[in-house]
Design an enzyme around this catalytic site. Sequence first.
Site, mmCIF file in Angstrom:
data_model
loop_
_atom_site.group_PDB
_atom_site.id
_atom_site.type_symbol
_atom_site.label_atom_id
_atom_site.label_comp_id
_atom_site.label_asym_id
_atom_site.label_seq_id
_atom_site.Cartn_x
_atom_site.Cartn_y
_atom_site.Cartn_z
ATOM 1 N N LYS A 205 -0.393 11.402 4.106
ATOM 2 C CA LYS A 205 1.108 11.833 3.917
ATOM 3 C C LYS A 205 1.355 13.439 4.513
ATOM 4 O O LYS A 205 0.667 14.407 3.960
ATOM 5 C CB LYS A 205 1.631 11.779 2.601
ATOM 6 N N LYS A 260 2.331 8.343 6.607
ATOM 7 C CA LYS A 260 3.798 8.685 6.553
ATOM 8 C C LYS A 260 3.828 10.175 6.830
ATOM 9 O O LYS A 260 3.083 10.942 6.544
ATOM 10 C CB LYS A 260 4.281 8.872 4.755
HETATM 11 C C1 PBG Z 1 7.838 12.338 -3.284
HETATM 12 C C2 PBG Z 1 8.066 11.248 -2.070
HETATM 13 C C3 PBG Z 1 8.859 11.636 -0.978
HETATM 14 C C4 PBG Z 1 8.933 10.649 -0.279
HETATM 15 C C5 PBG Z 1 8.347 9.597 -0.883
HETATM 16 N N1 PBG Z 1 8.027 9.991 -2.080
HETATM 17 C C6 PBG Z 1 9.307 13.037 -0.524
HETATM 18 C C7 PBG Z 1 8.405 14.199 -0.722
HETATM 19 O O1 PBG Z 1 7.370 14.173 -0.717
HETATM 20 O O2 PBG Z 1 9.245 15.332 -0.741
HETATM 21 C C8 PBG Z 1 9.700 10.609 1.006
HETATM 22 C C9 PBG Z 1 10.352 9.247 1.493
HETATM 23 C C10 PBG Z 1 11.418 9.668 2.435
HETATM 24 O O3 PBG Z 1 11.600 10.614 3.014
HETATM 25 O O4 PBG Z 1 12.270 8.330 2.885
HETATM 26 N N2 PBG Z 1 6.623 11.984 -3.960
#
Ligand code: PBG
Length: 339
Positions: A205, A260
């Site tokens: 991520k 992601k």
């Molecule tokens: C946080 C989380 C995020 C997303 C999914 N879980 C955002 C972040 O890490 O700030 C992002 C999903 C999206 O942007 O659609 N744990």
Amino acid sequence: MNNPRIFSGRFPMTRLRRMRQFPWLRKLVSETKLSVDDLIWPLFIHEHEGSEPIASMPGVERLGIDGVVRAVGEARALGIPAVALFPVVDVSKKNEEADESFHENNLICRATRAIRKEHGDSIGVICDVALDPYTSHGHDGLVRNGQVVNDETVEVLVRQSLSLAAAGCHMVAPSDMMDGRVAAIRRALDNAGRQDVGIISYAAKYASAFYGPFRDAIGSVSALGATDKKTYQMDPANVCEALREVAMDLEEGADIVMVKPAGTSLDIIAEVRKTFLAPTFAYQVSGEYAMIRAASDAGWIDGPRAMLESLLAIKRAGADGILTYFAPEAARRLAEMRS
Ligand code: PBG
């Protein structure tokens, strides 16, 4: 072409356009098929009744528990295999320690019970594991002396996972990027007799600008202020590190690994899928959705086509499953194209 295994042919004996002449022929030689079976629909749940639009994600709403149960029914009718749940927590319930995250009767646990009661095992319920919706500072972990601390956070993530499992989720999806959390969650679930609950780890991520609308949706954006998540989410420059993250999470017991964002990581998705031969998901995140939706709403691109093309590209890269806010719309389009 030098590779003797690839016969590329020579013009004019070979004309690649010959195979593009008719729709029936293009169908036969199509190498990638996007299907409703590939889609997972992320849903936002808030504490109130009724729904509320999300300004930066036109077409996506925060739903009350009743609305979520209905949305899951819609997903089921469309043939979408699973939903992923995200809470919008009232500011009054947020604190530095994210205590609400593991309460057995918190919003997500209540929503999960309501969904399972209505829909049983007919559709998958995936619950996100991370502290950012619950912390007053908006970070995914606990903060000590200005640092997001790892091991103490993992203990809270474990408690959160156990509560979610007790509420009936089929899979937990840690999205926090702490080290060692997959092993800790796996061990705790097993000790609690919950070998049945799977783990989808957000393995690779990246610290991405494309999460902006999501943070707006769950209300962590104002809490975060000027701080960022770069001490735990990955630098988008890195490939080797992504592979090490995936390797470690699989070794720790992850059932499915996720990459992601999706659209800016197609090379990573391909590499992960080829290297580990494990189920690989990708998350088409809020910013990717918002860009396509905004350009489409402005009349600058053909929205439905851009939507399907973006999802097809993620599938082609190697994703077995795709989390996307377009899930119901894409499912409807795909069904129309069949009939
Ligand atoms: C946080 C989380 C995020 C997303 C999914 N879980 C955002 C972040 O890490 O700030 C992002 C999903 C999206 O942007 O659609 N744990």
